[in-house]
Scaffold this motif. Structure first.
Motif, PDB file in Angstrom:
ATOM      1  N   GLU A  26      42.946 -37.438  61.268  1.00  0.00           N
ATOM      2  CA  GLU A  26      44.235 -37.014  61.002  1.00  0.00           C
ATOM      3  C   GLU A  26      44.547 -35.677  61.840  1.00  0.00           C
ATOM      4  N   GLU A  29      43.866 -35.976  65.603  1.00  0.00           N
ATOM      5  CA  GLU A  29      44.865 -36.377  66.386  1.00  0.00           C
ATOM      6  C   GLU A  29      45.944 -35.522  66.968  1.00  0.00           C
ATOM      7  N   GLN A  30      46.111 -34.476  65.949  1.00  0.00           N
ATOM      8  CA  GLN A  30      47.334 -33.320  66.351  1.00  0.00           C
ATOM      9  C   GLN A  30      46.713 -32.039  66.836  1.00  0.00           C
ATOM     10  N   ASN A  32      45.276 -29.055  68.918  1.00  0.00           N
ATOM     11  CA  ASN A  32      45.681 -28.154  70.235  1.00  0.00           C
ATOM     12  C   ASN A  32      44.628 -28.610  71.272  1.00  0.00           C
ATOM     13  N   SER A  34      41.422 -30.933  71.688  1.00  0.00           N
ATOM     14  CA  SER A  34      40.358 -32.193  71.144  1.00  0.00           C
ATOM     15  C   SER A  34      39.782 -33.025  72.162  1.00  0.00           C
ATOM     16  N   ASP A 303      44.083 -23.650  65.601  1.00  0.00           N
ATOM     17  CA  ASP A 303      44.904 -24.575  65.962  1.00  0.00           C
ATOM     18  C   ASP A 303      46.412 -24.223  65.561  1.00  0.00           C
ATOM     19  N   LYS A 305      50.199 -23.329  65.901  1.00  0.00           N
ATOM     20  CA  LYS A 305      51.491 -23.893  66.747  1.00  0.00           C
ATOM     21  C   LYS A 305      52.596 -23.188  66.295  1.00  0.00           C
ATOM     22  N   ARG A 390      46.235 -27.312  56.429  1.00  0.00           N
ATOM     23  CA  ARG A 390      45.750 -28.258  57.188  1.00  0.00           C
ATOM     24  C   ARG A 390      44.237 -27.757  57.864  1.00  0.00           C
TER      25      ARG A 390
END
Ligand code: WT7
Length: 661
Positions: A26, A29-30, A32, A34, A303, A305, A390
């Motif tokens: 999870e 997938e999100q 910044n 990868s 990461d 955002k 997260r």
């Protein structure tokens, strides 16, 4: 070499428990970043690859070249580019329609909160910048900031950046003497401070300390700005050149100051840090390279955002707070949290309460804090909803696998990756860490070097050591966030960081951070700790020589040696071994005066854990104090052969004293 043997012992202990953890899908997938191809991309295009970092910023003038290495190791990055750091951290987010987004969310120890939207931040940074101008602060004047964790600290930093005046933040816990030393070293004629702040419910006097510090400044100080944090709780009087912050800002209501276009290589700030000698070093950081690097690592490693609420629970008075509370997250337009007080006030779940209340997405702290949380017990985080988290991070010292696993389980609920980030005041930003959307994690090992960073573990003869063996950590190529020099001391810059492993004849420059490390077959690096006379107490970097000179300055002490001894929570603690001037052998009064002496010279965070008075210090036949032996005593280690000492008898005596405490 004795040094290597020591490193090997530490190594074995750390290896015993190593395992691997995969980042949760999870998260990947999100993330910044990868795509594992990023490592190769950076290699293929280096140094052009660093444009990726610079492109995160808005430039007034594009750079002509990414890197100028013609005068190495005085590297220049983003040559002839121009930009303003405050514009990048504030204005551009207002202009892009995000003015109502929270920039800073602050929580005071007593529970009051303040939120600054980007618009609020824009207004106050402008007004304070105008006030500084009116006081006479000019471009390139160094402004000293001696402030605790209150919003006026980042505001003052950004106001300085706006007018091109480099700031030098001195951690609020530093003593009057330490403040004076740093103002003197930087020739700084302006000070921004406050009346006091809260610590564990008490109103702490800060201005008295600041005034004592000012008395030790050797040049004229033009102006002092005082933030009134405590109001009636701590009435204070202002001297003639001292101004109330709120009054200055109110007088500039509605004023706007055009952000000054700074050359990429112009100094953004100075940060003093401890080294081998008793004199702190001013690490000079620049506008273009530093800010690009802070933004890039905040984005790729943490990461972050723009919509995130991100919390680095460090103090802005250290580099961690500069890069990862202020510059990195604000450059990216996210919400950065600030907390004024201690983690156990009013209770030991305070931090988790803040995470819950603000739905914090990302949390970054130091291993020493994690070890304290462990000691307090898992019931404190367990009563709070931490499901917003997260990603977790650590910084400042090696993290033992047990603490890592506790953090992973009890804070991250086994669903947040952890980044163990190795870096330094001098590096400006993270250097060695996993990328959380790409790499597996190995508790106790920071991970591979970041893309574009060339880290090698080498032996004293400059050959690379075999995987798994201890050696010295080196960085073999420059990077944008690096310090440019030791302020006003280019010679020391070369000596401290480059001399050990460079080859100037061949124009080969190797940066030596003075840490020991080992590298695994897979490129993962485990940092083992300092190999110089620097110790790491609760993530605070202290020079043993600075402490020694404070101890020797105490009346009644003839000679002293200071070393670090391992400590369950603090990582390391300060051990003082002192010879008294008379035969008395040191009494309680002297003991207390040694503590006062250290607190006065540096600050309460340098307070000795143990003071041992001894008639002699263990010395080699040539008269050198055997520090390693004193360290072994502090750590309760088995002592090797002491027969080569000039005075082997003192050892047992000292050992007994340490044991009996
Ligand atoms: C020293 C630098 C980086 C900001 C805070 C400290 C140690 C730092 C780690 C880590 C092992 C670490 C090193 C380094 N250190 N991070 N993740 N693992 N050791 O900055 O005060 O300049 O101290 O902290 O020994 O040299 P600093």
């Amino acid at each position: 070499m004795g040094e290597e043997e020591d490193l090997d012992v530490q190594l074995e202990a750390q290896l015993a428990e190593q395992e691997e953890f995969e980042p949760p899908e999870e998260f990947v997938e999100q993330a910044n970043v990868s795509d594992p191809g990023i490592y190769e991309e950076f290699e293929e295009e280096w140094p052009q690859s660093w444009e990726r970092a610079a492109d995160l910023l808005d430039w007034d003038q594009e750079w002509d070249a990414v890197l100028d290495d013609s005068d190495a190791p005085f590297y220049e990055w983003f040559v002839d580019g121009e930009l303003n750091a405050a514009y990048n951290c504030v204005d551009r987010h207002v202009e892009s329609g995000r003015k109502n987004h929270a920039a800073i969310k602050w929580e005071g120890e007593a529970g009051e909160t303040r939120t600054y939207t980007y618009q609020d931040l824009y207004r106050e940074v402008n007004e304070f910048a105008a006030a500084l101008r009116e006081l006479g602060v000019e471009e390139d004047d160094v402004v000293t900031l001696h402030l605790p964790m209150i919003p006026e600290l980042p505001i003052a930093m950004l106001a300085c950046a706006r007018i091109g005046a480099p700031h030098s933040v001195v951690f609020a816990g530093f003593s009057a003497d330490a403040l004076a030393t740093r103002m003197n070293a930087a020739d700084s004629e302006y000070l921004i401070t406050c009346d006091g702040y809260y610590r564990r419910g008490d109103a702490l006097d800060h201005i008295e300390k600041a005034n004592n510090g000012l008395a030790g400044v050797e040049h004229d100080v033009e102006d002092v700005v005082v933030v009134d944090r405590l109001g009636d709780e701590l009435p204070h009087q202002l001297a003639e050149n001292q101004h109330d912050y709120a009054e200055l800002v109110a007088a500039q209501e509605g004023e706007r100051v055009e952000p000054v276009s700074r050359d990429a290589e112009d100094m953004l700030f100075l940060m003093y840090t401890s080294g081998t000698t008793g004199k702190p070093k001013g690490a000079k950081h620049t506008t273009g390279g530093y800010l690009s690097y802070a933004a890039w690592t905040t984005q790729s490693v943490l990461d972050v955002k723009p919509e995130d609420t991100y919390w680095c629970a460090a103090d802005i008075g250290w580099i961690t707070g500069h890069s990862y509370i202020v510059y990195g997250p604000l450059a990216l337009g996210s919400t950065t949290m600030m907390y004024e007080g201690t983690p156990d006030y009013p209770d030991k779940d305070r931090l988790w309460e803040i995470v819950e209340k603000n739905a914090v997405d990302i949390f970054y702290t130091a291993p020493t804090a994690i070890r304290a949380f462990m000691k307090w017990g898992e019931e404190y985080p367990a009563t709070r909803d931490l499901s917003s988290l997260r990603l977790l991070g650590t910084v400042g010292e090696p993290i033992n696998p047990r603490a890592w696993k506790w953090y992973y389980k009890h804070i991250g609920n086994e669903s947040c990756p952890i980044v163990d980030t190795w870096w330094q005041t001098e590096t400006g930003g993270m250097m060695i860490t996993t990328l959380p959307g790409i790499n597996n994690m190995k508790p106790g090992s920071a991970g591979p070097a970041l893309p574009g960073i060339d880290a090698k573990v080498i032996a004293p003869d400059k050959s690379e050591v075999e995987p798994g063996r201890a050696g010295h950590l080196t960085i073999q190529r420059p990077w944008p966030g690096m310090l440019r020099t030791v302020y006003k001391n280019d010679e020391r810059f070369i000596q401290e960081y480059w001399e050990a492993y460079s080859n100037p004849e061949e124009d080969e420059w190797v940066y030596f951070p003075e840490d020991g490390a080992k590298i695994d077959d897979d490129g993962y690096i485990t940092v083992l700790g300092r190999i110089d006379d620097v110790i790491n107490v609760s993530g605070h970097r202290l020079g043993t020589m600075e402490i020694e000179s404070a101890v020797v300055g105490v009346e009644g002490v003839a000679e002293a040696a200071v070393v670090g001894g391992s400590h369950e929570v603090k990582g390391e603690a300060v051990y003082v071994y002192a010879i008294t001037e008379d035969e008395s052998g040191g009494d309680e009064d002297l003991h207390d005066r040694v503590i006062d002496g250290v607190e006065e010279a540096i600050g309460p965070f340098a307070r000795p854990e143990e003071i041992v008075f001894t008639p002699e210090l263990p010395k080699t036949r040539s008269g050198k104090i055997m520090r390693r032996l004193l360290e072994d005593i502090a750590n309760g280690n088995e002592l090797g052969n002491t027969s080569t000492l000039r005075n082997p008898d003192v050892v047992e005596d000292i050992q007994q004293q340490v044991r009996s405490d």
